[in-house]
Each structure stands twice: as structure tokens, then as C-alpha cells.
Motif scaffolding. Sequence first.
Motif, PDB file in Angstrom:
ATOM      1  N   ASP A  95     104.996  53.618  65.249  1.00 34.05           N
ATOM      2  CA  ASP A  95     105.518  54.966  65.407  1.00 34.05           C
ATOM      3  C   ASP A  95     107.040  54.907  65.518  1.00 34.05           C
ATOM      4  OD1 ASP A  95     106.398  57.111  67.638  1.00 34.05           O
ATOM      5  OD2 ASP A  95     104.724  57.905  66.461  1.00 34.05           O
ATOM      6  N   SER A  96     107.732  55.834  64.841  1.00 34.99           N
ATOM      7  CA  SER A  96     109.198  55.786  64.825  1.00 34.99           C
ATOM      8  C   SER A  96     109.793  55.988  66.216  1.00 34.99           C
ATOM      9  CB  SER A  96     109.763  56.818  63.855  1.00 34.99           C
ATOM     10  OG  SER A  96     109.358  58.116  64.210  1.00 34.99           O
TER      11      SER A  96
ATOM     12  N   LYS B 233     109.530  52.721  68.010  1.00 35.63           N
ATOM     13  CA  LYS B 233     110.553  51.799  67.482  1.00 35.63           C
ATOM     14  C   LYS B 233     111.908  52.086  68.113  1.00 35.63           C
ATOM     15  CE  LYS B 233     112.562  48.998  64.341  1.00 35.63           C
ATOM     16  NZ  LYS B 233     113.947  48.929  64.724  1.00 35.63           N
ATOM     17  N   GLN B 234     112.264  53.362  68.230  1.00 39.11           N
ATOM     18  CA  GLN B 234     113.535  53.720  68.869  1.00 39.11           C
ATOM     19  C   GLN B 234     113.569  53.264  70.319  1.00 39.11           C
ATOM     20  OE1 GLN B 234     113.743  57.952  68.236  1.00 39.11           O
ATOM     21  NE2 GLN B 234     114.664  57.742  66.207  1.00 39.11           N
TER      22      GLN B 234
END
Length: 92
Positions: A11-12, A15-16
Motif C-alpha cells: 500500500d502506498s 510505503k510512505q
Amino acid sequence: MAQTNVNIRMDSELKQQLDLFCSEIGITASAAFNIFAKAVVRQQRIPFELSLDVPNETTRLAIEEGRRIAHDKNANRYASIAQLRTALEDEV
């Protein structure tokens, strides 16, 4: 030692968050995954406990039903597997 690329989907937002954490402790996400991989190989296991903290809906309902039955004074009780089998056979 030769290096290779590994592609990981996530999931983005996760990741952040991972990048932010790694940055705060002074490593890259790539380094974090390498640390994880080395720990797995060295320990021959996932280096942390894996568990389901929350039972799924079916399990949760079964637990609730079991608790209701356990506290129901009118529920049938069996002293042995043989008694339970007999009761089950009588129902058929």
C-alpha cells in the motif's frame, strides 16, 4: 557479493510510513528489508511473532455461542465422548 533486485508490492500509504520511519532511524527501506532477510536466514524463522489478534466473524460467533452454551443451565452435558455419540445418534 552479487546483488539482485526484489520487487515488493505494498500500500502506498504504508510505503510512505516505512520510508519516514527508516529515514528517522537513518536507514533506507532497502536496508530495512535486508536486515529482515538476514534475520530470517540466520534464525531460520520469521523474527517476530505472527498472530491474529482479532478472530474472524465465524470464529467470533462460535466463541460467543460456546460461551452461551457454557453458561446455559439447560444445555445438555456429557460426561464422555460415548455419551455424546449416543445423543447424536439418537437425534438422527
